[in-house]
Structure formats: C-alpha cells, structure tokens
Design an enzyme around this catalytic site. Structure first.
Site, PDB file in Angstrom:
ATOM      1  N   GLY A  95       0.159  -3.782  -3.371  1.00 20.11           N
ATOM      2  CA  GLY A  95       1.146  -3.032  -3.220  1.00 20.11           C
ATOM      3  C   GLY A  95       1.835  -3.202  -1.923  1.00 20.11           C
ATOM      4  O   GLY A  95       1.025  -3.309  -1.186  1.00 20.11           O
ATOM      5  N   ASP A 130      -2.256   2.143   8.526  1.00 19.59           N
ATOM      6  CA  ASP A 130      -1.179   2.974   9.012  1.00 19.59           C
ATOM      7  C   ASP A 130       0.380   2.681   8.700  1.00 19.59           C
ATOM      8  O   ASP A 130       1.099   3.270   9.049  1.00 19.59           O
ATOM      9  CB  ASP A 130      -1.406   3.190  10.378  1.00 19.59           C
ATOM     10  N   GLY A 131       0.621   1.577   7.867  1.00 15.38           N
ATOM     11  CA  GLY A 131       1.878   1.341   7.483  1.00 15.38           C
ATOM     12  C   GLY A 131       2.752   0.750   8.459  1.00 15.38           C
ATOM     13  O   GLY A 131       4.032   0.393   8.456  1.00 15.38           O
ATOM     14  N   ASP A 257      -1.043 -12.679  -4.033  1.00 21.04           N
ATOM     15  CA  ASP A 257      -0.024 -11.673  -3.419  1.00 21.04           C
ATOM     16  C   ASP A 257       0.849 -12.382  -2.524  1.00 21.04           C
ATOM     17  O   ASP A 257       1.841 -11.684  -2.070  1.00 21.04           O
ATOM     18  CB  ASP A 257      -0.547 -10.327  -3.046  1.00 21.04           C
TER      19      ASP A 257
HETATM   20  P1  AMP Z   1      -0.644  -8.903   4.010  1.00 22.88           P
HETATM   21  O1  AMP Z   1      -1.925  -9.699   4.570  1.00 22.88           O
HETATM   22  O2  AMP Z   1       0.214  -8.703   4.971  1.00 22.88           O
HETATM   23  O3  AMP Z   1      -0.441  -9.822   2.869  1.00 22.88           O
HETATM   24  O4  AMP Z   1      -1.179  -7.610   3.298  1.00 22.88           O
HETATM   25  C1  AMP Z   1      -2.016  -7.424   2.338  1.00 22.88           C
HETATM   26  C2  AMP Z   1      -2.169  -5.967   1.595  1.00 22.88           C
HETATM   27  O5  AMP Z   1      -2.387  -5.046   2.663  1.00 22.88           O
HETATM   28  C3  AMP Z   1      -0.601  -5.653   1.335  1.00 22.88           C
HETATM   29  O6  AMP Z   1      -0.905  -4.498   0.236  1.00 22.88           O
HETATM   30  C4  AMP Z   1      -0.087  -4.856   2.596  1.00 22.88           C
HETATM   31  O7  AMP Z   1       0.894  -3.854   2.042  1.00 22.88           O
HETATM   32  C5  AMP Z   1      -1.365  -4.126   3.087  1.00 22.88           C
HETATM   33  N1  AMP Z   1      -1.220  -3.806   4.558  1.00 22.88           N
HETATM   34  C6  AMP Z   1      -1.438  -4.752   5.424  1.00 22.88           C
HETATM   35  N2  AMP Z   1      -1.247  -3.956   6.825  1.00 22.88           N
HETATM   36  C7  AMP Z   1      -0.987  -2.837   6.281  1.00 22.88           C
HETATM   37  C8  AMP Z   1      -0.823  -1.590   7.149  1.00 22.88           C
HETATM   38  N3  AMP Z   1      -1.094  -1.691   8.507  1.00 22.88           N
HETATM   39  N4  AMP Z   1      -1.000  -0.444   6.721  1.00 22.88           N
HETATM   40  C9  AMP Z   1      -0.831  -0.216   5.267  1.00 22.88           C
HETATM   41  N5  AMP Z   1      -0.966  -1.302   4.409  1.00 22.88           N
HETATM   42  C10 AMP Z   1      -1.119  -2.749   4.989  1.00 22.88           C
HETATM   43 MG    MG Z   2       1.281  -9.998   1.893  1.00 22.38          MG
END
Ligand code: AMP
Ligand code: MG
Length: 510
Positions: A95, A130-131, A257
């Site tokens: 998510g 940390d979002g 994803d």
């Molecule tokens: P991504 O590698 O950007 O495709 O992210 C994979 C998953 O990790 C997704 O569910 C993102 O929302 C989550 N995610 C990545 N970085 C963060 C972060 N700094 N804080 C919270 N969730 C994260």
């Molecule tokens: Mg992603």
C-alpha cells in the site's frame, strides 16, 4: 506577479472515480503538514498539457499544495491499498506507505489522470517507514520521467517537486521533498494481488470492471472481457519493455507493485541507463542476485503478468482448469509478442523498413542481424547510445563517429558489410537520397541525449547538497530534446568514464 490562488478558480477540477467506485481499496488519509514548502521545480510544460493554470500554480500557494499543506478544492486524499511480490517474495499488504492520491482530473483531450503526492507522510500502510522522501530521489523521478516522455516511452511524470523544510533521516540527514505524480492510473498488478489474496471475488470483479472502464473501455461489452483485459495489459507491457530494452533503460525494481495496468513506467527508484552494452548490467544496491538486471527485464515482465493472470482466474472462467488453460495459452504467446515489438524498434534503429506482410525468414534474419550488432557492442564494451547513434552516420558512409568508439576499428567491418547488404534489399522510396533519408529516420529512432547516470548524480548532488537547482534545470532541458543534433547538447552525450560506471550504484531512496 503570480496570481492569487485564493481568488482564482479551483486549480484542479477533480473527478474522483476511484474512491467513488471501489470500496475497500483505500483509506481516506490527508497529507502531512510540513514546516516550510518551497517549489524546487514546477513542470510548466506538463501543466499546460493538462489544461491547468500554470502561472497560478507556479507560486507560493502552489508550493503549499505540492508540499501537502493546502488541500486543493475537490481533492479527496486517500492512501491506496496494494500487495506485491518484492524480489519474488509475496507481501499481502504493502500500500501507499508514503503517498496519497489527491484525486483525478480529465485533461483537455479527455484523458483521465491521477494526481498523487509522494513523500507526503505516514499512512496506515507505512509499516516501519517514516512516510517521507528526500530531495534527491524525487528529483531523479522527475528527470527520468521527463526523459522517458521525450523518448516516447509511456511514463508517469512529475508535475512538481516541493521542498518541505524538513530533515529526512537516512544514512545521512537529507532535505525532505514531496513529488506530485501524474499517472494514467495507479492500478498495479499488486492492486489485483491485494484483492485476490483476500479471496473477495466481488471486489475483484469491481476492480477489473473499473480497470477496463479506465484503460480498455472498448472491452466493456465483451463477454470475454477479463481474459481480454489480461491480453491488453500483456500487450502494453510487451511494447513498454521492448522500448525499455531498445533505449537501454534498467528499471531496477520490477516488483509486481511497480508494474502498472496502464502500461506506463512507474516508480523510478534505483533505475539507470546502460552505458557500455552488457545484458548483465545491474546498478541497484539491493539487487544482489541480479534479478532485475537489464537482460532479465522481459522475463520478469512475463513473470509479473503471470501473477496478474493468477488473480484474474476466477473471472476468466468459473471452471478453474479451463481458466488456467486459457490464461496459459494467452501468456504462452507473450514472448513472441515481446520479440516482435523489440524487432520493430530494432528495425527502426537499423534503418530498415517494417515489412508490409508477415515474413518469418526476414524476421529471423533481421533478429540475428540486431543480435550480432549487440554482441559486437558487448564484446568491445561500446557505449550503447553512442553506438546506435553513430550507425546513423554510417548509413551515409561516414564512419568517423563509429570508428572512434572501437579501439580496433576493423572490428565492426564484417557486420557493417552485412548490414549494408541488408539495407540494399529495401526498395528505396522514389526520388530523393535513400542513404540520407535512412540516416534521418535512424536519428529519429536512436536518441543522442539520454540522462547519463553521472550527470543525473551531479545535478542531484548540486540540488540536495547546495540547494543549487540550475544544473538540474539544464539537464532537464537537455533530456527533453533527445533527438536534437544541436551542438550545444554535445556535453550531454558524453558517457561516464568506465571506472565511474563500474562503481555506480543506485538506491531505492526510501
Ligand atoms: P517502492 O520501493 O517505492 O516501490 O516502495 C515499496 C513499498 O514500501 C511501498 O508500499 C511504499 O509505500 C513503501 N515505502 C517506501 N518508502 C517508504 C517510507 N519512507 N515510509 C513508508 N513507506 C515506504
Ligand atoms: Mg512502488
């Protein structure tokens, strides 16, 4: 003077079909407030394409929207739910952990787009994160998105990148940023996996119908529409991945994803472009097994599509065995579909006509011609982009550029002779200079300017370390003109020194 948003009409005319149609696939969630919004980059060109009021948004009021502090009228922010296979392992719940979908807009050409913020704070899906996002990775997503768009490759794009005035803690303290992403949708293979993993066939049907409505409306009345949806997605991914391969793009993290149903490239994390041609190239710091190496991308594309097919089985046929058979038959055709998309691009780059009628012998010979060119580049470690571009000069007999790439200038001789013979079998257009026309067509197929890894890093360093955006602006201006022979672009065509490329690593930026 920038106009005042408070007195201006609403900056976005939102029409939020996702939240309206699909119950249970998102959580209403606002972006976090940040201390000090500042527009680092506003994408005027994209704003104009979308029919937005660029001058109103390129302002302090716009910065407040793009950093997440002001919710524009009509926005209904949500964090979307999805699952995903990450490096082959399944997570039933990922998510939007650091993103929210603000809503959707319809552009003047009637195309619907998601407007989403990335780096906008914690959500119920954040797990340990940390979002937040840092300036560097968000500007990288901006640069690569603009480059891909200019190259004619389907992609999400950044409308803006806003600094937040916050410090984001990674290995070092970094400046925080939020990216505003424009996407044909954020429907991912992982979105289907989320629903399928819960065994909710009603929601699955609603999601599939919504996807068809959004991306393949012509299928809406088709009695076989769910298998046809799989076919349409497979088609788009074959075309997309063939384009990646032909331009030398490595996505770096092709988790399910990060694969869209729309066929757009999404989630620029550890992505990079090939320098010297080598199918085993991996730049991502976390891809220890080379799962997402350049040369593996088609195979991974099919693997991800197979995961999508598994999700769709209950909709494809009530009889599971029959559903499996039909999905399998369809995907068995994918490698050929991909190869034919790849060959189409390679023919354009080789200056060859696309055959008017199916011709298996010619396909086989041209595939071999392209493969042998690539193995020549591999053996001699030749820069992929320069090699193709210099081949256009060779079409008019000018071998200077090509020869300058090879230490042994005799090396390409035998292959060039074969290529010339093959070119001669294409009947020239009546009148005009056939060689010149061929060279020009080749220059429209093989870019001169790509975002060179070392130049991307230099621009990101200047922006993140020194707050200097000027190099980033120059780089974006250059990558938006990939085909241009303007001598002023010459500095943007130079490969990194091999020792820099050998040590080059990209990071997910989380
Ligand atoms: P991504 O590698 O950007 O495709 O992210 C994979 C998953 O990790 C997704 O569910 C993102 O929302 C989550 N995610 C990545 N970085 C963060 C972060 N700094 N804080 C919270 N969730 C994260
Ligand atoms: Mg992603």
């Amino acid at each position: 003077m920038p106009s005042d948003l408070a007195s201006a009409p609403a900056p976005f005319r939102f029409d939020n079909s996702f939240v309206r149609t699909l119950d249970g696939l998102c959580v209403a969630w606002p972006p976090a407030q940040v201390p000090s919004p500042q527009l680092l980059f506003f994408n005027d060109a994209l704003a104009v394409e979308l029919g937005l009021d660029a001058s109103a948004l390129d302002s302090a009021a716009g910065a407040s929207i793009f950093a997440g502090n002001t919710l524009p009228a009509g926005a209904a922010p949500v964090a979307q739910a999805y699952a995903g296979h990450q490096f082959g392992g399944f997570s039933p719940q990922l998510g939007d952990g650091r993103a929210v979908l603000l809503g959707e807009i319809v552009d003047p050409r009637g195309r619907r787009f998601d407007i989403a913020l990335k780096g906008s704070g914690r959500t119920p899906f954040s797990r340990g994160g940390d979002g937040k996002a840092a300036v560097g990775p968000m500007l990288r997503e901006l640069i690569i998105g603009e480059a891909m768009h200019a190259l004619g490759i389907p992609t999400t794009r950044a409308l803006a990148v806003a600094g937040t005035g916050e410090v984001v803690l990674r290995e070092h303290k970094l400046r925080g940023a939020v990216l505003t992403r424009v996407a044909a949708s954020h429907l991912r293979v992982g979105t289907f996996q989320y629903v399928a993993a819960r065994g909710d066939n009603e929601l699955l049907r609603a999601l599939a119908d919504y996807t068809i409505d959004r991306h393949d409306p012509a299928l809406a009345a088709d009695p076989d529409r769910y298998l046809q949806l799989l076919a349409a997605v497979a088609n788009r991914q074959a075309a997309l991945i063939a384009q990646w391969m032909n331009v030398g793009f490595i996505h770096g993290v092709m988790n399910t994803d990060n694969m869209t149903l729309s066929g757009e490239t999404i989630d620029y994390g550890p992505c990079a472009f090939l320098e010297a041609y080598d199918p085993a190239t991996v730049f991502s710091s976390i891809d220890h097994q080379g799962r997402y190496a350049y040369g593996n991308q088609p195979q991974i594309g099919l693997w991800n599509l197979t995961r999508l097919a598994e999700c769709l089985l209950p909709l494809i046929d009530p009889d599971l065995d029959r559903a499996v058979q039909r999905a399998t038959d369809l995907l068995n055709g994918w490698p050929e579909q991909y190869r034919s998309a790849l060959l189409r691009g390679q023919r354009a780059r080789l200056g060859l006509r696309q055959p008017e009628h199916p011709d298996a012998d010619r396909d086989e010979a041209d595939t071999a011609l392209a493969a042998d060119w690539l193995s020549l580049l591999h053996t001699h470690r030749i820069d992929y982009t320069l090699a193709w571009r210099s081949l256009a000069d060779a079409a008019t007999g000018n071998l200077a550029a090509l020869n300058s790439l090879f230490a042994d200038t005799d090396a390409p001789g035998a292959w060039l002779a074969r290529w010339r013979n093959r070119c001669a079998t294409d009947v020239p257009e009546a009148g005009g200079d056939a060689a010149h026309a061929r060279a020009q067509a080749m220059r429209r197929a093989s870019p001169r300017v790509i975002p060179r890894n070392h130049q991307v890093e230099a621009a990101l360093r200047a922006a993140s370390d020194d707050g200097d955006i000027a190099p980033l602006r120059r780089l974006i201006d250059a990558v938006r003109r990939p085909w241009d022979d303007d001598p002023a672009l010459q500095p943007w065509t130079v490969p990194a020194p091999p020792e820099v490329t050998a040590a080059y690593q990209t990071f997910c930026g989380t």
